[in-house]
Design a protein around this motif. Structure first.
Motif, PDB file in Angstrom:
ATOM      1  N   ASN A 177      35.255  30.964 115.233  1.00 35.53           N
ATOM      2  CA  ASN A 177      35.297  31.581 114.037  1.00 35.53           C
ATOM      3  C   ASN A 177      35.482  33.561 114.845  1.00 35.53           C
ATOM      4  O   ASN A 177      34.721  33.719 116.130  1.00 35.53           O
ATOM      5  CB  ASN A 177      34.663  31.778 113.044  1.00 35.53           C
ATOM      6  CG  ASN A 177      33.389  31.516 113.305  1.00 35.53           C
ATOM      7  OD1 ASN A 177      32.560  32.471 114.204  1.00 35.53           O
ATOM      8  ND2 ASN A 177      32.425  31.649 112.180  1.00 35.53           N
ATOM      9  N   GLY A 369      39.490  30.285 112.374  1.00 34.20           N
ATOM     10  CA  GLY A 369      38.012  31.238 111.580  1.00 34.20           C
ATOM     11  C   GLY A 369      38.375  31.939 112.259  1.00 34.20           C
ATOM     12  O   GLY A 369      38.160  33.577 111.317  1.00 34.20           O
ATOM     13  N   GLU A 370      39.280  33.259 112.719  1.00 35.49           N
ATOM     14  CA  GLU A 370      39.147  33.839 113.418  1.00 35.49           C
ATOM     15  C   GLU A 370      40.117  34.876 112.433  1.00 35.49           C
ATOM     16  O   GLU A 370      39.881  36.145 112.022  1.00 35.49           O
ATOM     17  CB  GLU A 370      39.363  34.469 114.322  1.00 35.49           C
ATOM     18  CG  GLU A 370      40.746  34.725 114.898  1.00 35.49           C
ATOM     19  CD  GLU A 370      41.013  32.973 116.477  1.00 35.49           C
ATOM     20  OE1 GLU A 370      41.117  32.307 116.816  1.00 35.49           O
ATOM     21  OE2 GLU A 370      39.035  31.782 115.477  1.00 35.49           O
TER      22      GLU A 370
END
Length: 465
Positions: A177, A369-370
């Motif tokens: 992330n 996630g990002e």
């Protein structure tokens, strides 16, 4: 509640000892490389940090501009590795110039350092020096970059013709992330500062330039740094290229749309799918357009393969599957040329064949996630630890937007920062009512006229900061 981002591998700065060998031609003798590798191994044993140098390479790009490449292992998994790059003039073989100005460049989604900032090195359709990274290096800027972990995931599962994550599942991406990627970027920054010092350019702080998702990471990096002593901070300024971190309350409909996208991506994550295959799809579209441009498209009925590729690039806003909406109205990668019924015929500012080469070279898979973090930030509905200290960011900031990309919507984030040195530039070539035809998100990096409209202003800002 405010939360600090912990767990960033600060001791990783010490692995930069390896790069003491960069100063002259002699230091890269085989025995010195061996000693450097042993030094990293000793460091990792003492600190408990799993880090090692996998490979090193030096390559000429054009004239006396060279690219140095370090591939580093930063974890225990097969793809826990990153790339760190330096693009710089040499005054003699293996001897970089002394460069007071330096910038760390962070790529965005479904791309990497080469595609974003050295695109002309992966294509013969344009001049070899038609890249932001090379342009800055030609002007004596020390250019650095990082490739994130997911750029090393292969396109196909070994021994098969099936895309990698479709077979493997890429469950190793579960905890990838914004926090992890910022941690990896920090490793690259520490290496850059140390190598610059050891090669005569000083150990001082760097500027950071992030395009698209890279802009999100740059702001998250600066946000984190507000909570550590000034002496340990790495950045002296940030350049955000076409990215929205926070939407203004005046754009509540765009916040709501971001929240809907957040829920959709989060549901995908909760179902056990931790990857995006956007790069694989883009690569497939580029392949069809490059090999069978006039054949009927299996992607968009009624279009040819070439028209389908142009549509995805120039009418990106129309590719979001309902009920999901585009980030901003008429968001598109590249400004297109359309006939009277709206079928794309070409691109206004960027060579179409150039973009196909870049598309064919794009990474196939990316962690989501990002993406979850980014939609949460834009929606302002979900608490994430990347915007708690924006008002405490007091370093200079330069926002560069494209009218047909995130454009003016990215300016609001700049107003939230504590800096007294703020500058914005929106590349707009048409009236507001023609935004669907205006300069696009990736035109900023790849367009034929980007050197004068975008790169020169960025360089001028770097010179004064």
């Amino acid at each position: 509640m405010k939360r600090k981002i912990f767990g960033l591998r600060i001791p990783m700065v010490l692995i930069c000892i390896v790069f003491l060998v960069l100063g002259t031609r002699l230091v890269w003798a085989s025995n010195e490389v061996t000693r450097g590798t042993e030094a990293v191994q000793l460091f990792t044993q003492e600190t408990g940090t799993n880090a090692s140098l996998i490979s090193f390479d030096r390559k000429q790009l054009v004239d006396n501009i060279y690219k140095y490449t370090w591939i580093l292992k930063v974890g225990f998994g097969e793809f826990d590795k990153i790339g760190v790059y330096r693009v710089i003039k040499e005054r003699a073989p293996w001897v970089p110039i002394v460069a007071p100005k330096a910038v760390m460049m962070i790529h965005g989604d479904a791309t990497n350092f080469d595609n974003s900032f050295l695109g002309s090195t992966v294509s013969n359709k344009v001049s070899v020096d038609q890249s932001l990274g090379i342009f800055l290096a030609q002007n004596n800027v020390d250019v650095w970059g990082v490739d994130l972990r997911w750029t090393f995931v292969p396109d196909y599962y070994p021994g098969t013709a099936y895309p990698y994550c479709y077979i493997d599942g890429c469950t190793f991406m579960k905890n990838w992330n914004t926090a992890l990627h910022v941690s990896d970027i920090m490793v690259g920054v520490k290496i850059a500062r140390t190598v610059r010092g050891l090669t005569g350019s000083g150990f001082g702080k760097l500027l950071m330039l992030g395009h698209s998702r890279g802009g999100q990471f740059s702001l998250a990096y600066a946000n984190r740094e507000t909570q550590i002593p000034v002496f340990f901070r790495d950045l002296k300024g940030i350049i955000i290229v076409d990215m929205v971190y926070k939407f203004s309350p005046e754009n509540q409909e765009l916040r709501d749309a971001a929240y809907e996208r957040y829920l959709a991506v989060k549901a995908k994550y909760d179902s056990g799918i931790y990857y995006s295959d956007e790069g694989t799809v883009m690569k497939y579209i580029a392949y069809l357009a490059a090999t069978s441009p006039d054949d009927p498209s299996p992607i968009i009925p009624g279009f040819t393969n070439k028209q389908a590729a142009l549509f995805v690039l120039s009418a990106t806003y129309a590719t979001f599957e309902p009920p999901l909406k585009p980030y901003v109205p008429f968001y598109h990668y590249l400004a297109g040329i359309f006939d009277q019924v709206g079928i794309p015929q070409g691109l206004q500012f960027t060579n179409p064949d150039y973009t196909l080469d870049i598309g064919l070279a794009t990474p196939g898979f990316q962690s989501i996630g990002e993406d979850i973090d980014g939609e949460a930030l834009m929606s302002d509905e979900v608490e994430v630890p990347y915007d708690d200290y924006l008002s405490e960011i007091n370093i200079p900031v330069f926002y560069v937007g494209a009218a047909g990309g995130f454009g003016e919507y990215g300016i609001y984030t700049v107003t939230l920062l504590g800096s007294t040195d703020k500058k914005t530039l929106i590349v707009q070539l048409y009236p507001p009512e023609a935004v669907a035809l205006d300069y696009g998100h990736s035109d900023l990096l790849w367009a034929d006229n980007a050197k004068s409209l975008v790169w020169q202003p960025i360089y001028d800002w770097i010179k004064t900061h």
